[in-house]
Design an enzyme around this catalytic site. Structure first.
Site, short mmCIF file in Angstrom:
data_model
loop_
_atom_site.label_atom_id
_atom_site.label_comp_id
_atom_site.label_asym_id
_atom_site.label_seq_id
_atom_site.Cartn_x
_atom_site.Cartn_y
_atom_site.Cartn_z
N ALA A 1 0.82 -1.20 0.00
CA ALA A 1 0.00 0.00 0.00
C ALA A 1 0.85 1.25 0.00
CB ALA A 1 -0.93 0.00 1.22
N CYS A 2 2.11 1.12 0.40
CA CYS A 2 3.01 2.27 0.38
C CYS A 2 3.56 2.52 -1.01
CB CYS A 2 4.17 2.04 1.37
SG CYS A 2 3.62 1.80 3.07
N GLY A 3 3.21 1.67 -1.98
CA GLY A 3 3.66 1.89 -3.35
C GLY A 3 5.09 1.49 -3.58
#
Length: 282
Positions: A115-117
């Site tokens: 989700a932090c990419g």
């Protein structure tokens, strides 16, 4: 509104340097610790309110739960402020015992990190593997362009905390007629989406086929991830999407829209859910 807002004395300063003292209202931001079976799982900063929905939605977004019966119970844990009052800042969730501790650890490592990419294709693959089965059945949502363009205004009209503070994000869930099903506000845009998803879980509405999610900010990878894992078919944002958000939306079959500004909107993926598009010469 209780702990949702606080009043503060401020100085209003003009360009000429003139100072005026006045009262102002700010959105409350406090930590919420989420525990699973008594063990700390994560901490997020949020606007108090709908905390059980936030916890439930976060667990859906982590790929840990997909049905209400998988959450056996939630409770606030003991915790007091300096005045001895309950803070309501720790929620303990009891999950179905079939959800093994190892499984929780694996999901936590893969989905939250992604989700932090950071993880690129690996992270998108992880989300795809956890998508609800209904996502493979094809589009069930059909929305007119006018209805889609109306969603930001419908969202804004119901933002009670924003009206008082100007300091919170919002997420709203809509049906194919553009009717609002659920709206939640929070200082964290991801929390606002989790609260909507948590509402849907507790109401037995997952997966959210046939629905559109409107958010007040931009469309990040993490918001597309949350929408995908909840089964949402269309995600619309008033701001821009990121490149990874577009990639995930394309592969997950989500219609991704951005820059919804009243008269125009950008469609980045899967335009087939818009029922009245008219092609014009380039």
């Amino acid at each position: 509104m209780g702990r949702l807002t606080q009043r503060h004395r401020i100085m209003r300063v003009g360009r000429d340097g003139a100072v005026r003292s006045r009262g102002d209202v700010v959105a409350v931001e406090e930590p919420l610790e989420l525990r699973l079976g008594g063990e700390s799982f994560t901490v997020t900063m949020r606007t108090p309110g709908h905390d059980f929905e936030l916890a439930a939605g976060f667990l859906v977004s982590e790929g840990l739960v997909a049905a209400p019966e998988e959450v056996r119970g939630m409770r606030y844990c003991a915790g007091t402020d300096p005045d001895g009052l309950q803070t309501y800042n720790v929620v303990d969730v009891t999950l179905d015992p079939r959800i093994a501790r190892l499984s929780i650890g694996q999901h936590r490592q893969v989905l939250t990190t992604s989700a932090c990419g950071i993880c690129g294709t690996t992270s998108i693959d992880a989300v795809e593997k956890a998508l609800p089965a209904a996502a493979a059945e094809g589009p069930q949502l059909s929305l007119t362009v006018e209805a889609l363009l109306s969603l930001p205004d419908s969202l804004r009209q119901q933002q009670r905390i924003f009206d008082r503070t100007g300091g919170v994000h919002a997420a709203g869930l809509f049906d194919g007629e553009g009717e609002l099903l659920c709206l939640r506000e929070d200082v964290g845009r991801h929390n606002a989406v989790d609260k909507v998803v948590g509402w849907a879980l507790t109401e037995g509405r997952l997966p959210l086929t046939g629905t559109a999610l409107q958010v007040s900010g931009r469309a990040s990878f993490e918001l597309v991830q949350k929408a995908a894992l909840a089964g949402v078919e269309l995600l619309s944002a008033v701001g821009a999407p990121s490149s990874m958000a577009v990639d995930l939306a394309e592969r997950a079959g989500i219609t991704l829209a951005g820059f919804s500004r009243g008269e125009t909107i950008n469609i980045y993926t899967h335009p087939e859910r818009l029922s009245d598009l008219v092609a014009t010469p380039a």
